[in-house]
Design an enzyme around this catalytic site. Structure first.
Site, PDB file in Angstrom:
ATOM      1  N   SER A  26       0.423   8.604   3.634  1.00  0.00           N
ATOM      2  CA  SER A  26       1.870   8.815   3.729  1.00  0.00           C
ATOM      3  C   SER A  26       2.657   8.515   2.455  1.00  0.00           C
ATOM      4  O   SER A  26       3.844   8.839   2.391  1.00  0.00           O
ATOM      5  CB  SER A  26       2.442   7.986   4.879  1.00  0.00           C
ATOM      6  N   LYS A  83      12.088   3.277   2.186  1.00  0.00           N
ATOM      7  CA  LYS A  83      11.779   4.059   3.385  1.00  0.00           C
ATOM      8  C   LYS A  83      12.381   3.350   4.595  1.00  0.00           C
ATOM      9  O   LYS A  83      12.356   2.105   4.662  1.00  0.00           O
ATOM     10  CB  LYS A  83      10.256   4.172   3.509  1.00  0.00           C
ATOM     11  N   SER A 117       4.215  10.768   5.636  1.00  0.00           N
ATOM     12  CA  SER A 117       5.472  10.494   6.297  1.00  0.00           C
ATOM     13  C   SER A 117       6.584  10.024   5.353  1.00  0.00           C
ATOM     14  O   SER A 117       7.748  10.116   5.702  1.00  0.00           O
ATOM     15  CB  SER A 117       5.260   9.424   7.366  1.00  0.00           C
TER      16      SER A 117
END
Lengths: 485, 493
Positions: free
Chosen positions: B179, B80, B155
């Site tokens: 997330s 990420k 997210s």
């Protein structure tokens, strides 16, 4: 109406640690800009703080030295404000649970004369907490540049109660606090390097009033003298405002030590809301008894305690102690030398240190630790003088040579043939008679009652003795002969 | 070779070990696939094909020299874009950091490198990990591989979509309020949020420090166990990292699962739960019952306060954590600032997107003088009560079972009201507030063909038990073997 001033001091002291407070990078001064940095110091995205245990040790020790209560658990809070010298735009500090509570700084006010001890007071402390220092802004014509070398240096904030009343007291407070920190090995407290910085909160009120007046914070007091001058100036300024029928405005003022003036930086309306909250990146720290005890064992005797002991144990004059005790290394040197000599020679040892050693160190621009004269050698020199083996003047020459070479005093005296000659009473008496006979004028004066006239005979005797006669014996012999004339 | 990109770490590491494929071949396959697919999925903010290939070649050389480092050696793993990798962009999907290149490795990065993984690409996410749909990315939203008109969740939407679309074997996400788990559920992959403190946060761009955890997103529970084993464990650079013995999570999967007692928190099955998801979770409950597990209702009475508590604590911490993005040292700097204050205002106004600004303002407000006690301090107290709810439930049960998300993947742009989006996290945020480990595993599909996730919540630092519990379910079902139609078409075309 008579007024009194009420002063509280906030003193920031940089803690002397090898690395910074939240990361491994070295702490230091005078390095090329932004070289003492890493992701944590620069607050790069993702970096995290880790507490430096040496910084914690130091502040706990400071608290113990100043008689504070050490909190069993302390935590870290974020003080949020934007400023370019603050890399995270928050400062990690301690808000409602400081590590040290209470305590006091002992101060001595100037005495009635230089050689008489002044009044002692205990100035109570509110708290001491740990935080991180910020970087340094350098302003140029169109730009400002930031150097983050200082950012993250461990910093203690020592807050006094509003219990000081004069600029002299503030001066004495800082002098004592500074010496205590240096004694404890906590900081070098070099104000030129920003290792000790002081802000003062000053208000005035009618004598006897129970409430405090409106306070003004005075910043940028960059030397201990500026603290004294700045506070004196501010008290005078506030008195002037009141005398002209004005009111004191709560504000922060900047003192300029060079011009001896101050100007307003910001008023209370512009005060920050720091939005303190516990820093979630750091765990609270528990300080147990064992930890405190280990540090208590490392705590040195403080200067005033040492001074009281020196006065008592060595029967030193006050002026001598007030030079010896303020430098821990000097006091240690003194005690080591006395241990090699004799307690009865303590004053002589002290005089040699204060008059001769310090003078030579000063002119050679050396630190005490750098001198080649070991305490035992100084003690040996004192013994040679006290036993009459070396005359004082000769001993001073020997000392200069000791200082330069580190050679033992008896070795120097022997090599240079400076030891007082074994006394040949008959020979000495003859030199004395010759001297008296050679100066009838002095003899007449002496007989007329002028005692110092005797000194006129001593020069020729010493000359005849090639400087090796014992001055005490010369004096005694001359007096015996003069008495019969 | 289309088969290759949907294989697990376990399968691929076997093939690498036998020499059937090389890491370089494997990596080239992912590079080619990502180049052809990712314009539509947008799981990646960027990738450095040359760097990935160099890592793959180095892995092959180690293997040839008999110095292979274990199951992750040579496996392409995506990170990420909030996790620092030396020399690679670290944007947090924000204009603020659009040109920022990290000069250092996060601890998880260093550990994956140590395990020999090929670090592959920078995965899209909501800006500064704030969001539940990846629509808050400054570089454009990611799409859900199961329906490109829908969001992948967030997210860590890019991390989930990359695995689902066959653009990475496994990825790392970060989970502050769900997330990792919510996008895992919406994309039909496995997502594990470890216990707070198990995985170092050093090098993770902070959103809410007391809630953030990095965790793996994988095809299978076994792969999650392998990834967790590589990244977990105490780190001296993170004061909140816990000193614990890290078991061999993969080996622990094979031990016979105990007589599990599973709790169903009443508050997690109420209003707002999509009936198809409710039904799929009921099926999972039936499965565990059939396995001889004792399943019973429990109560987490403070659940209704989770959302409010979370949005006070998370935004308060974020308002402070994001203060460092000021245009002074790095990141976006406004070109026409007059002075320092102007520089702050302009750089931050230009650099941050609307959701980030919303949260900074909210967080600044709840910490303000006069409001701190009413909001932040109160929220911390409620947080303690929420954690106690869980610990009390664990006196009766070994784990909790809930849906991961109340709804399946929704359409891009469908939830324009921030509050509606915040409700996507109602089943996941309690876990973060309580600091517990939880995993989302695929447990079926809606009639429209959208994945459904099952959340299992474990006890502090008992990830081995949690993974074993999830593994039992996963072995008996084939959800993880399903492919999005788009991905199959894409690879054949």
């Amino acid at each position: 109406m008579p007024y009194e001033a009420v002063i509280g001091l906030e003193v920031h002291v940089q803690i002397k640690t090898r690395s910074k407070i939240f990361t491994r990078v070295a702490a230091g001064y005078g390095q090329p800009e932004n070289t003492l940095t890493d992701p944590v110091v620069l607050a790069l995205p993702g970096s995290l703080p880790v507490m430096n245990k040496a910084a914690l040790d130091a502040i706990i020790k400071a608290g113990l030295l100043l008689g504070c209560e050490i909190a069993p658990v302390c935590k870290w809070d974020r003080k949020n404000y934007f400023y370019p010298d603050s890399p995270k735009n928050y400062q990690i500090s301690q808000y409602d649970q400081p590590i040290c509570l209470g305590g006091h700084v002992e101060i001595e006010l100037p005495g009635p004369a230089r050689n008489v001890m002044g009044e002692h007071k205990r100035i109570p402390l509110t708290r001491i907490h740990l935080e991180e220092d910020v970087g340094k802004l350098n302003h140029f014509a169109t730009d400002s540049l930031v150097d983050y070398n200082r950012a993250g240096t461990p910093l203690m904030e020592i807050v006094s109660e509003p219990a000081l009343h004069t600029a002299e007291e503030a001066f004495a407070y800082l002098t004592s606090l500074r010496a205590t920190m240096i004694y404890g090995g906590i900081s070098d407290c070099d104000m030129e390097k920003g290792q000790l910085r002081c802000d003062a909160n000053i208000s005035i009120r009618p004598v006897g009033a129970a409430t405090l007046g409106t306070k003004v914070e005075l910043k940028n007091l960059n030397s201990i003298s500026y603290v004294r001058d700045g506070i004196a100036h501010e008290i005078k300024r506030q008195l002037g405002v009141l005398e002209r029928g004005g009111t004191i405005v709560q504000e922060t003022r900047d003192y300029d030590g060079l011009t001896g003036t101050s100007q307003s930086l910001r008023s209370k309306e512009m005060a920050h809301d720091y939005r303190y909250f516990p820093d979630p990146d750091l765990m609270p720290v528990q300080v147990d008894e064992g930890w405190k005890q280990r540090l208590r064992a490392e705590c040195p005797e403080l200067p005033f305690d040492k001074q009281r002991r020196f006065l008592e144990q060595y029967q030193l004059p006050y002026t001598l102690t007030s030079v010896l005790v303020w430098d821990r290394a000097l006091a240690d040197y003194f005690e080591a030398a006395v241990a090699s000599a004799d307690t009865s020679q303590a004053q002589a040892v002290g005089n040699w240190i204060v008059n001769d050693l310090l003078r030579e160190l000063g002119s050679a621009k050396l630190q005490l630790a750098e001198t080649k004269v070991k305490p035992a050698q100084l003690a040996a020199l004192v013994k040679l003088v006290e036993s009459g083996t070396l005359r004082t003047n000769t001993a001073k020459e020997v000392f200069v040579e000791m200082f330069a070479s580190g050679e033992a005093p008896d070795a120097i005296a022997t090599r240079r043939g400076l030891n007082s000659a074994p006394t040949d009473a008959g020979e000495l008496e003859q030199w004395c008679r010759d001297a008296i006979a050679g100066n009838p004028k002095a003899l007449a004066e002496f007989n007329a009652g002028k005692d110092s006239a005797i000194n006129a005979f001593k020069g020729p005797v010493m000359k005849a003795a090639k400087g090796k006669a014992d001055p005490k014996l010369v004096d005694a012999t001359l007096r015996r002969l003069l008495a019969t004339m | 070779m289309s088969e290759l990109v949907f294989q697990t770490i376990t399968e691929l590491s076997g093939r690498l070990a036998t020499g059937e494929i090389s890491s370089a071949e494997l990596t080239r396959t992912f590079i080619a696939r990502t180049k052809s697919l990712d314009q539509r999925v947008h799981a990646f903010n960027s990738f450095d094909a040359g760097d990935a290939l160099a890592q793959a070649v180095a892995s092959d050389e180690r293997r040839a020299a008999g110095q292979s480092r274990g199951p992750l050696d040579g496996i392409p793993v995506g990170l990420k874009d909030v996790i620092a990798v030396t020399g690679q962009p670290l944007t947090a999907s924000s204009r603020m950091l659009a040109n920022f290149v990290s000069p250092y490795d996060a601890t998880v990065t260093a550990r994956l490198k140590q395990a020999g993984a090929v670090l592959w690409g920078r995965l899209n996410c909501d800006e500064f990990a704030m969001g539940s749909s990846t629509e808050n990315s400054a570089f454009g939203p990611a799409a859900n591989p199961w329906d490109l008109a829908r969001v992948p969740g967030g997210s860590s939407g890019g991390s989930a979509a990359a695995v689902a679309a066959g653009e990475a074997v496994a990825t790392l996400g970060s989970d502050t309020g769900g997330s990792i788990r919510q996008p895992a559920a919406l994309c039909g992959v496995v997502g594990l949020k470890p216990t707070y403190g198990l995985v170092s946060r050093y090098g993770l761009v902070a959103f809410a420090s007391s809630l953030d955890q990095i965790g793996p997103m994988t095809r299978t529970v076994e792969d999650a166990a392998i990834m967790l084993g590589a990244i977990a464990g105490h780190d001296e650079n993170d004061s909140t990292s816990y000193r614990s013995q890290i078991p061999d999570y993969r080996a622990e999967l094979k031990r016979r699962p105990g007589p599990w007692r599973i709790g169903l928190p009443r508050e997690y099955f109420g209003e707002g739960l999509d009936p198809e998801i409710g039904a799929a979770v009921e099926q999972a409950v039936a499965f565990y019952r059939a396995q001889g597990c004792e399943v019973k209702p429990v109560s987490l009475p403070h659940t209704p306060y989770c959302l409010d508590t979370y949005y006070i604590i998370a935004t308060a911490e974020a308002s402070s954590n994001l203060a460092r993005f000021d245009g002074v040292r790095y990141g976006h700097r406004s070109k026409d600032a007059k002075d320092a204050v102007d520089l702050y205002f302009k750089s931050r106004s230009e650099g941050f997107g609307p959701e980030v600004k919303r949260r900074i303002i909210l967080g600044t407000y709840v910490l303000s003088s006069g409001y701190y006690d009413a909001f932040y301090l109160r929220a911390q107290k409620v947080r303690t009560l929420i954690r106690r709810d869980f610990l009390k439930a664990y006196e009766e049960v070994d784990a909790l079972l809930t849906p991961t998300s109340p709804v399946p993947a929704f359409k891009l742009g469908e939830k324009s009201d921030p509050l509606a989006l915040y409700l996507c996290d109602i089943y996941t945020i309690g876990v973060n507030l309580a600091g517990l480990p939880a995993i989302s595993v695929p447990c079926g599909f809606t009639r429209a063909g959208l994945p459904i996730g099952l959340q299992l919540i474990g006890q502090p630092f008992q990830e081995a038990d949690l993974l074993a519990l999830a593994h039992v379910y996963e072995r008996a079902h084939d959800w993880c073997r399903r492919r999005p139609a788009f991905a199959a078409v894409a690879s054949s075309g």
